[in-house]
Design a protein around this motif. Structure first.
Motif, PDB file in Angstrom:
ATOM      1  N   ARG A   1       0.839  -1.212   0.000  1.00  0.00           N
ATOM      2  CA  ARG A   1       0.000   0.000   0.000  1.00  0.00           C
ATOM      3  C   ARG A   1       0.864   1.248   0.000  1.00  0.00           C
ATOM      4  O   ARG A   1       1.941   1.288   0.593  1.00  0.00           O
ATOM      5  CB  ARG A   1      -0.938   0.003   1.205  1.00  0.00           C
ATOM      6  CG  ARG A   1      -2.017  -1.048   1.054  1.00  0.00           C
ATOM      7  CD  ARG A   1      -3.170  -0.805   1.943  1.00  0.00           C
ATOM      8  NE  ARG A   1      -4.192  -1.808   1.661  1.00  0.00           N
ATOM      9  CZ  ARG A   1      -5.221  -2.031   2.435  1.00  0.00           C
ATOM     10  NH1 ARG A   1      -5.391  -1.319   3.530  1.00  0.00           N
ATOM     11  NH2 ARG A   1      -6.103  -2.939   2.118  1.00  0.00           N
ATOM     12  N   PHE A   2       0.334   2.277  -0.674  1.00  0.00           N
ATOM     13  CA  PHE A   2       1.049   3.540  -0.835  1.00  0.00           C
ATOM     14  C   PHE A   2       0.069   4.685  -0.710  1.00  0.00           C
ATOM     15  O   PHE A   2      -1.141   4.504  -0.815  1.00  0.00           O
ATOM     16  CB  PHE A   2       1.720   3.608  -2.221  1.00  0.00           C
ATOM     17  CG  PHE A   2       2.721   2.538  -2.441  1.00  0.00           C
ATOM     18  CD1 PHE A   2       4.055   2.760  -2.161  1.00  0.00           C
ATOM     19  CD2 PHE A   2       2.345   1.286  -2.907  1.00  0.00           C
ATOM     20  CE1 PHE A   2       4.993   1.757  -2.344  1.00  0.00           C
ATOM     21  CE2 PHE A   2       3.271   0.276  -3.091  1.00  0.00           C
ATOM     22  CZ  PHE A   2       4.603   0.517  -2.809  1.00  0.00           C
ATOM     23  N   ILE A   3       0.603   5.879  -0.534  1.00  0.00           N
ATOM     24  CA  ILE A   3      -0.206   7.086  -0.609  1.00  0.00           C
ATOM     25  C   ILE A   3       0.019   7.682  -1.983  1.00  0.00           C
ATOM     26  O   ILE A   3       1.163   7.843  -2.408  1.00  0.00           O
ATOM     27  CB  ILE A   3       0.162   8.080   0.499  1.00  0.00           C
ATOM     28  CG1 ILE A   3      -0.146   7.433   1.835  1.00  0.00           C
ATOM     29  CG2 ILE A   3      -0.562   9.407   0.305  1.00  0.00           C
ATOM     30  CD1 ILE A   3       0.192   8.223   3.029  1.00  0.00           C
ATOM     31  N   ARG A   4      -1.079   7.966  -2.674  1.00  0.00           N
ATOM     32  CA  ARG A   4      -1.009   8.583  -3.998  1.00  0.00           C
ATOM     33  C   ARG A   4      -1.377  10.053  -3.817  1.00  0.00           C
ATOM     34  O   ARG A   4      -2.508  10.391  -3.535  1.00  0.00           O
ATOM     35  CB  ARG A   4      -1.979   7.884  -4.952  1.00  0.00           C
ATOM     36  CG  ARG A   4      -1.974   8.487  -6.348  1.00  0.00           C
ATOM     37  CD  ARG A   4      -2.862   7.720  -7.291  1.00  0.00           C
ATOM     38  NE  ARG A   4      -4.243   7.707  -6.814  1.00  0.00           N
ATOM     39  CZ  ARG A   4      -5.151   6.812  -7.191  1.00  0.00           C
ATOM     40  NH1 ARG A   4      -4.851   5.846  -8.023  1.00  0.00           N
ATOM     41  NH2 ARG A   4      -6.376   6.871  -6.720  1.00  0.00           N
ATOM     42  N   ALA A   5      -0.371  10.931  -3.956  1.00  0.00           N
ATOM     43  CA  ALA A   5      -0.579  12.377  -3.858  1.00  0.00           C
ATOM     44  C   ALA A   5      -0.948  12.885  -5.249  1.00  0.00           C
ATOM     45  O   ALA A   5      -0.152  12.805  -6.173  1.00  0.00           O
ATOM     46  CB  ALA A   5       0.679  13.062  -3.348  1.00  0.00           C
ATOM     47  N   ASN A   6      -2.167  13.367  -5.387  1.00  0.00           N
ATOM     48  CA  ASN A   6      -2.692  13.809  -6.681  1.00  0.00           C
ATOM     49  C   ASN A   6      -2.442  15.290  -6.916  1.00  0.00           C
ATOM     50  O   ASN A   6      -2.246  16.060  -5.976  1.00  0.00           O
ATOM     51  CB  ASN A   6      -4.191  13.512  -6.752  1.00  0.00           C
ATOM     52  CG  ASN A   6      -4.472  12.040  -6.519  1.00  0.00           C
ATOM     53  OD1 ASN A   6      -3.950  11.191  -7.211  1.00  0.00           O
ATOM     54  ND2 ASN A   6      -5.286  11.743  -5.516  1.00  0.00           N
TER      55      ASN A   6
ATOM     56  N   ILE B   1      -5.270   6.336  -0.433  1.00  0.00           N
ATOM     57  CA  ILE B   1      -4.532   5.128  -0.085  1.00  0.00           C
ATOM     58  C   ILE B   1      -4.789   4.155  -1.234  1.00  0.00           C
ATOM     59  O   ILE B   1      -5.938   3.897  -1.580  1.00  0.00           O
ATOM     60  CB  ILE B   1      -5.039   4.510   1.237  1.00  0.00           C
ATOM     61  CG1 ILE B   1      -5.014   5.530   2.383  1.00  0.00           C
ATOM     62  CG2 ILE B   1      -4.245   3.246   1.578  1.00  0.00           C
ATOM     63  CD1 ILE B   1      -3.672   5.992   2.822  1.00  0.00           C
ATOM     64  N   VAL B   2      -3.719   3.659  -1.845  1.00  0.00           N
ATOM     65  CA  VAL B   2      -3.849   2.730  -2.970  1.00  0.00           C
ATOM     66  C   VAL B   2      -3.072   1.454  -2.663  1.00  0.00           C
ATOM     67  O   VAL B   2      -2.146   1.453  -1.856  1.00  0.00           O
ATOM     68  CB  VAL B   2      -3.357   3.356  -4.300  1.00  0.00           C
ATOM     69  CG1 VAL B   2      -4.219   4.528  -4.706  1.00  0.00           C
ATOM     70  CG2 VAL B   2      -1.904   3.762  -4.228  1.00  0.00           C
ATOM     71  N   GLU B   3      -3.488   0.386  -3.329  1.00  0.00           N
ATOM     72  CA  GLU B   3      -2.849  -0.909  -3.135  1.00  0.00           C
ATOM     73  C   GLU B   3      -2.337  -1.431  -4.466  1.00  0.00           C
ATOM     74  O   GLU B   3      -3.050  -1.376  -5.471  1.00  0.00           O
ATOM     75  CB  GLU B   3      -3.868  -1.887  -2.545  1.00  0.00           C
ATOM     76  CG  GLU B   3      -3.292  -3.224  -2.169  1.00  0.00           C
ATOM     77  CD  GLU B   3      -4.306  -4.068  -1.423  1.00  0.00           C
ATOM     78  OE1 GLU B   3      -4.353  -3.953  -0.179  1.00  0.00           O
ATOM     79  OE2 GLU B   3      -5.057  -4.808  -2.081  1.00  0.00           O
ATOM     80  N   LEU B   4      -1.111  -1.918  -4.465  1.00  0.00           N
ATOM     81  CA  LEU B   4      -0.501  -2.500  -5.655  1.00  0.00           C
ATOM     82  C   LEU B   4      -1.219  -3.808  -5.964  1.00  0.00           C
ATOM     83  O   LEU B   4      -1.384  -4.658  -5.088  1.00  0.00           O
ATOM     84  CB  LEU B   4       0.981  -2.750  -5.388  1.00  0.00           C
ATOM     85  CG  LEU B   4       1.831  -3.325  -6.495  1.00  0.00           C
ATOM     86  CD1 LEU B   4       1.859  -2.377  -7.692  1.00  0.00           C
ATOM     87  CD2 LEU B   4       3.241  -3.559  -5.985  1.00  0.00           C
ATOM     88  N   ILE B   5      -1.682  -3.962  -7.205  1.00  0.00           N
ATOM     89  CA  ILE B   5      -2.408  -5.165  -7.605  1.00  0.00           C
ATOM     90  C   ILE B   5      -1.448  -6.178  -8.203  1.00  0.00           C
ATOM     91  O   ILE B   5      -0.804  -5.909  -9.207  1.00  0.00           O
ATOM     92  CB  ILE B   5      -3.516  -4.824  -8.628  1.00  0.00           C
ATOM     93  CG1 ILE B   5      -4.512  -3.854  -8.018  1.00  0.00           C
ATOM     94  CG2 ILE B   5      -4.206  -6.088  -9.130  1.00  0.00           C
ATOM     95  CD1 ILE B   5      -5.537  -3.340  -8.984  1.00  0.00           C
ATOM     96  N   ASP B   6      -1.341  -7.329  -7.568  1.00  0.00           N
ATOM     97  CA  ASP B   6      -0.635  -8.501  -8.071  1.00  0.00           C
ATOM     98  C   ASP B   6       0.701  -8.185  -8.737  1.00  0.00           C
ATOM     99  O   ASP B   6       0.871  -8.371  -9.944  1.00  0.00           O
ATOM    100  CB  ASP B   6      -1.548  -9.243  -9.053  1.00  0.00           C
ATOM    101  CG  ASP B   6      -1.229 -10.728  -9.098  1.00  0.00           C
ATOM    102  OD1 ASP B   6      -0.375 -11.174  -8.316  1.00  0.00           O
ATOM    103  OD2 ASP B   6      -1.825 -11.422  -9.926  1.00  0.00           O
TER     104      ASP B   6
END
Length: 106
Positions: free
Chosen positions: A57-62, A69-74
């Motif tokens: 998981r990461f923070i995506r600063a737009n 909060i985003v999660e890396l998919i596979d």
């Protein structure tokens, strides 16, 4: 989060951000490089130990100042950097109230 500076990093910084390869930013971060990304509508991904505990998981600063909060998919099934995908878990900060956005605009 690392310390913000006005140092320039490599010329490939924006292309690395376009490829969305996540990395930890416990280092100096260039304000000017992040602003260049945001001008091109490229979000900046970073880690924040108080909001993100899982490795994927990461923070995506737009560019609009919001943060998700985003999660890396596979990650094992992504052959190339442009195949890397994230799914949004939740909005962490609304538009104009992101922590990175506020640090840069001090």
């Amino acid at each position: 989060m690392g310390k913000l500076t006005n140092n320039e990093f490599s010329k490939s910084f924006i292309s690395r951000m376009q490829s969305l390869q996540p990395h930890s930013i416990y280092m100096e971060i260039s304000k000017s490089e992040i602003l260049k990304c945001w001008q091109k509508e490229i979000p900046y991904l970073y880690k924040d130990k108080k909001r993100v505990k899982k490795d994927n998981r990461f923070i995506r600063a737009n560019a609009d100042g919001s943060e998700d909060i985003v999660e890396l998919i596979d990650p094992e099934h992504n052959l190339y950097a442009h195949d890397i995908k994230f799914k949004k878990i939740k909005t962490s900060r609304p538009q104009g109230e992101g922590e990175l956005f506020n640090l840069i605009n001090k």
